[in-house]
Design an enzyme around this catalytic site. Structure first.
Site, short mmCIF file in Angstrom:
data_model
loop_
_atom_site.label_atom_id
_atom_site.label_comp_id
_atom_site.label_asym_id
_atom_site.label_seq_id
_atom_site.Cartn_x
_atom_site.Cartn_y
_atom_site.Cartn_z
N ASP A 8 0.88 -1.16 0.00
CA ASP A 8 0.00 0.00 0.00
C ASP A 8 0.93 1.23 0.00
O ASP A 8 2.11 1.10 0.34
CB ASP A 8 -0.85 -0.05 1.27
N ASP A 10 -0.11 5.05 0.80
CA ASP A 10 -0.40 6.03 1.85
C ASP A 10 -0.41 5.36 3.23
O ASP A 10 -1.14 4.40 3.44
CB ASP A 10 -1.77 6.67 1.57
N GLY A 45 -7.48 5.06 2.22
CA GLY A 45 -7.63 3.86 1.38
C GLY A 45 -8.88 3.87 0.52
O GLY A 45 -9.13 2.93 -0.23
N ILE A 46 -9.70 4.93 0.63
CA ILE A 46 -10.95 5.03 -0.13
C ILE A 46 -10.69 5.84 -1.40
O ILE A 46 -10.02 6.87 -1.36
CB ILE A 46 -12.04 5.73 0.72
N ARG A 48 -11.09 8.30 -4.77
CA ARG A 48 -11.42 9.73 -4.80
C ARG A 48 -12.93 9.98 -4.78
O ARG A 48 -13.44 10.73 -3.94
CB ARG A 48 -10.79 10.36 -6.05
N SER A 117 -4.60 5.08 -5.33
CA SER A 117 -4.38 6.47 -5.76
C SER A 117 -3.96 6.57 -7.22
O SER A 117 -2.98 5.96 -7.65
CB SER A 117 -3.31 7.13 -4.89
N ASN A 119 -2.65 9.08 -8.35
CA ASN A 119 -1.43 9.88 -8.32
C ASN A 119 -0.20 9.06 -7.89
O ASN A 119 0.90 9.62 -7.77
CB ASN A 119 -1.61 11.05 -7.35
N ASP A 171 -1.66 -0.39 6.18
CA ASP A 171 -1.89 0.30 7.44
C ASP A 171 -3.38 0.42 7.76
O ASP A 171 -3.74 0.89 8.84
CB ASP A 171 -1.28 1.70 7.42
#
Ligand code: B16
Ligand code: MG
Length: 218
Positions: A8, A10, A45-46, A48, A117, A119, A171
């Protein structure tokens, strides 16, 4: 035998949550939703658009905006967020994670990224980590987000490994659920009450080393 790691982004490799929170708070103010820590945590984790729906719902505004207006709000958030992540450098890698990633590389483990993401490629580049990864799952191609296992199934495919050969690193509880559903070994970083479903639990990123993982796996 473990041959690869699916990460993961973030909260595991870098703390982009603070930038997401900053950018979403502006949206919350605009639509009139009260911004709280709980709301910010729930967005981790959700995706956009799902994050936007949660913010609208938290203020009872879920029926106040058309699809086009929602897309505009999400685009505004992303424009602000993209400005904020421009400041990222390799110094923003979370404690211990650069050493861990380097040691995995040196030991011949494969790595892939399981971030929702859009990004993520830009972030990895700013952190100087692009070359460490075999590949990144394209979140735009996913039918379902975490806790659905899809992203972690794909992360194993990216490395051309069987899920049984992969440790997923997360996380967030929804991410751990996704890893377990993909039949990979789950490594949770954070509060053991929240991450109790994880096969291996570490209190923080600094504690994660190959040695410690081997010890916990027995
Ligand atoms: P973007 P992860 C997630 O990253 C973030 O935790 C979440 O807050 C964000 O909304 C989501 O990425 C989508 O990000 O707007 O950049 O596409 O935890 O999956 O690495
Ligand atoms: Mg995360």
């Amino acid at each position: 035998e473990i041959k690869g790691f699916a990460f993961d982004l973030d909260g595991v490799i870098t703390d982009t949550a603070k930038f997401h929170a900053q950018a979403w708070q502006q949206v919350a103010d605009k639509v009139g939703t009260n911004w709280t820590e709980d709301l910010a945590d729930g967005l981790k984790g959700i995706s956009r658009m799902d994050s936007l729906e949660m913010i609208l719902k938290a203020g009872g505004h879920e029926n106040d905006y058309s699809q086009a207006e929602k897309e505009k709000l999400a685009a505004e958030k992303n424009d602000n967020y993209v400005q904020l992540i421009k400041t990222l450098t390799p110094d923003d890698i979370l404690p211990g994670m650069l050493d861990f990633i380097k040691s995995l590389q040196a030991s011949g483990y494969k790595m892939s990224l399981a971030s929702v993401s859009l990004n993520a490629p830009v972030i990895l580049k700013s952190l100087g980590l692009t070359d460490a990864f075999e590949g990144i799952v394209n979140p735009a191609s996913l039918k379902k987000g975490k806790p659905d296992p899809e992203i972690y199934v794909r992360a194993a495919e990216v490395m051309k490994l069987d899920p049984k050969q992969v440790i997923g690193v997360e996380d967030a509880a929804a991410g751990v659920t996704a890893i377990n559903g993909a039949n990979e070994t789950s490594l949770g970083i954070g509060n053991s009450d929240v991450l109790h479903e994880a096969d291996l639990i570490f209190p923080d990123t600094a504690a994660v080393t190959i040695e410690a993982i081997k010890e916990k796996m027995g």
